[in-house]
Design an enzyme around this catalytic site. Structure first.
Site, PDB file in Angstrom:
ATOM      1  N   GLN A   1       0.834  -1.197   0.000  1.00  0.00           N
ATOM      2  CA  GLN A   1       0.000   0.000   0.000  1.00  0.00           C
ATOM      3  C   GLN A   1       0.872   1.253   0.000  1.00  0.00           C
ATOM      4  OE1 GLN A   1      -3.093   0.277  -0.505  1.00  0.00           O
ATOM      5  NE2 GLN A   1      -4.095  -1.626   0.101  1.00  0.00           N
TER       6      GLN A   1
ATOM      7  N   GLU B   1      -1.570 -15.386  -4.239  1.00  0.00           N
ATOM      8  CA  GLU B   1      -1.082 -14.204  -4.957  1.00  0.00           C
ATOM      9  C   GLU B   1      -0.525 -14.615  -6.317  1.00  0.00           C
ATOM     10  OE1 GLU B   1       0.046 -10.830  -6.466  1.00  0.00           O
ATOM     11  OE2 GLU B   1      -1.032 -10.850  -4.555  1.00  0.00           O
TER      12      GLU B   1
ATOM     13  N   ASN C   1      -8.716  -8.776  -1.681  1.00  0.00           N
ATOM     14  CA  ASN C   1      -8.186  -7.438  -1.952  1.00  0.00           C
ATOM     15  C   ASN C   1      -7.678  -7.397  -3.391  1.00  0.00           C
ATOM     16  OD1 ASN C   1      -7.251  -4.819  -1.624  1.00  0.00           O
ATOM     17  ND2 ASN C   1      -5.364  -5.439  -0.610  1.00  0.00           N
TER      18      ASN C   1
ATOM     19  N   CYS D   1     -10.508  -0.614  -4.117  1.00  0.00           N
ATOM     20  CA  CYS D   1     -10.098   0.768  -4.357  1.00  0.00           C
ATOM     21  C   CYS D   1     -10.963   1.416  -5.435  1.00  0.00           C
ATOM     22  CB  CYS D   1      -8.626   0.835  -4.760  1.00  0.00           C
ATOM     23  SG  CYS D   1      -8.241  -0.050  -6.279  1.00  0.00           S
TER      24      CYS D   1
ATOM     25  N   GLU E   1     -10.228   3.516  -0.173  1.00  0.00           N
ATOM     26  CA  GLU E   1     -10.532   2.093  -0.104  1.00  0.00           C
ATOM     27  C   GLU E   1     -11.889   1.919   0.576  1.00  0.00           C
ATOM     28  OE1 GLU E   1      -8.709  -0.473  -1.211  1.00  0.00           O
ATOM     29  OE2 GLU E   1      -6.780   0.485  -1.654  1.00  0.00           O
TER      30      GLU E   1
END
Length: 480
Positions: free
Chosen positions: A299, A349, A399, A427, A473
């Site tokens: 971030q 991921e 996320n 976002c 966010e």
């Protein structure tokens, strides 16, 4: 060698870290005075005949126009920014409820029937970005070796690159490194790479910093027809500039170099070459230490990220214990931060380097209940879900990027009955995430091969990670 360069070298007081590569003693001055002799195939940049962009037709300066483009809310007080963002998120959620109410078999109303909690403010408002990428293009004065951000579009053919010295979101260290890199490429005989088919070599630079001031720079370079030996000359000159030349004032901890013929590529496609310094920088979040690689996701606002992770942890409290699925986990920040309240954490991921960092971060922090898997979530998750025990319950935190979750990921989450709570961090909730919201909440059979019980939204919290911009966010909790 110019007198200005000699003066800057005499007055450098910053300590120089140990170098990774050996550099010829007088290479940098050699490049300045013998530009044409280095590579005859590369013509020096000529700026005298370059077309200068027209002056703004309005009374706004170029700096104001760039601020309006990059940080559109900069003229507002921070309190007004927060109010604007809160109302904007409310409109997005009302749109979501209106779309969900179209499902004939669900009892959704078209108004907001769950709490939208007050927006969480960013603890830091100016200079908060720990990652910035500066582009190379024609500047206000027509110089094609200008570092900054764009005004205009390529389609319209009116791109102007404006220095970012005045932007509120960018820290002074990033601005300093960008200015030094601009100085370096202006001294170099190689042309900038603005359009790939027009030739040129020097491209953008990415700068990453942590809260203690450690700095990593990644320079992107198009090799065109240069031989590896010719490229090595310019890499060595780059290192000398940032260690023994004017750029030494930046005190870089890491200098990376990526040769690529693509607009964007991963470490796997084109390796990041460490020219100088440390392989990584480290950042601390909520008492945990994280390793950051050149292309790993982290971030951009550390202080606000702590507020975000605290919010996610609080919203996950009813599901303490059991297993946490951390989908799109990056370097493992969320999963590791929540690990004390979970029995097991499994992160997924796409970027392999980020997974390596996540595994390293878990070991670094002596967290033993986390494991991280590399691959596309839509490929890994369906197989993984079949092997997970429902004992203790499953909580999912997702996320994703602005592209949202793949349909197969949503389907796997919906069809596993043990997942009773899902925390979605977005976002851009009015983008592809809206499709995910519909897929999570739609009736069984309405979307292909979704058979699991539908979720419903129960609470939402906006968290401001991007002061002076319209973005924030949104943490949205679904239950069933």
């Amino acid at each position: 060698m110019s007198s200005a360069f000699k003066a800057m070298r005499l007055h450098l007081t910053c300590p120089l870290p140990k170098q990774v590569i050996n550099i010829p003693q007088t290479l940098f001055s050699y490049l300045i005075t013998n530009q044409r002799a280095i590579n005859n195939s590369c013509k020096p940049v000529k700026t005298s005949n370059a077309k200068k962009p027209k002056l703004p037709t309005t009374k706004l300066s170029w700096e104001e126009r760039l601020s309006d483009t990059v940080t559109p809310l900069w003229r507002m007080t921070y309190e007004d920014q927060l109010q604007w963002k809160y109302e904007h998120q409310k409109k997005i959620l009302l749109k979501m409820m209106k779309e969900l109410s179209q499902d004939p078999t669900r009892a959704f109303s078209d108004h907001l029937n769950f709490p939208l909690l007050p927006i969480v403010a960013s603890p830091v408002r100016d200079g908060y970005r720990n990652k910035s990428t500066f582009s190379v293009n024609k500047g206000i004065d027509g110089n094609p070796k200008t570092l900054g951000f764009y005004i205009g579009t390529g389609k319209a053919g009116n791109i102007v690159c404006v220095h970012a010295d005045h932007l509120l979101s960018i820290p002074s260290k990033h601005k300093m490194v960008a200015r030094c890199y601009e100085d370096f490429i202006r001294l170099s005989p190689l042309r900038p790479c603005i359009l790939f088919d027009d030739g040129g070599h020097w491209r953008e630079i990415t700068i990453r910093t942590n809260s203690t001031g450690h700095t990593m720079a990644i320079v992107y370079f198009h090799p065109q027809s240069l031989t590896p030996e010719e490229t090595d000359i310019h890499k060595a000159a780059l290192v000398e500039y940032f260690t023994q030349g004017p750029g030494a004032i930046c005190q870089l901890d890491s200098l990376y170099f990526q040769e690529t013929t693509m607009t964007r590529c991963s470490h796997e496609q084109s390796q990041y070459q460490l020219l100088y310094g440390q392989t990584h920088i480290y950042e601390e979040v909520l008492g945990f230490k994280f390793r950051i690689s050149p292309d790993s996701f982290f971030q951009v606002n550390r202080e606000a990220a702590e507020a975000l992770y605290k919010t996610v942890a609080e919203l996950s409290q009813p599901c303490v214990g059991g297993t946490l699925l951390d989908v799109c986990c990056g370097t493992g920040a969320i999963g590791i931060s929540l690990s004390p309240q979970m029995e097991r954490v499994i992160g997924i991921e796409l970027i392999e380097q980020a997974v390596e960092d996540a595994k390293f971060n878990a070991a670094l922090n002596r967290v033993c209940n986390c494991e991280f898997l590399a691959g596309k979530a839509e490929v890994v998750l369906p197989d993984l879900m079949g092997s997970l025990s429902s004992d203790g319950g499953l909580t999912a935190v997702v996320n994703p990027s602005r592209a949202g979750l793949h349909y197969r990921v949503v389907r796997a989450l919906r069809n596993h009955s043990a997942i009773r709570r899902l925390v979605y961090i977005s976002c851009k909730p009015d983008g592809e995430a809206m499709r995910n919201f519909r897929e999570l909440c739609c009736s069984v059979g309405l979307v292909r091969r979704i058979t699991g019980e539908a979720f419903k939204p129960v609470v939402a919290v906006p968290v401001d990670l991007f002061p002076h911009t319209p973005h924030c966010e949104l943490v949205l909790v679904f239950e069933r």
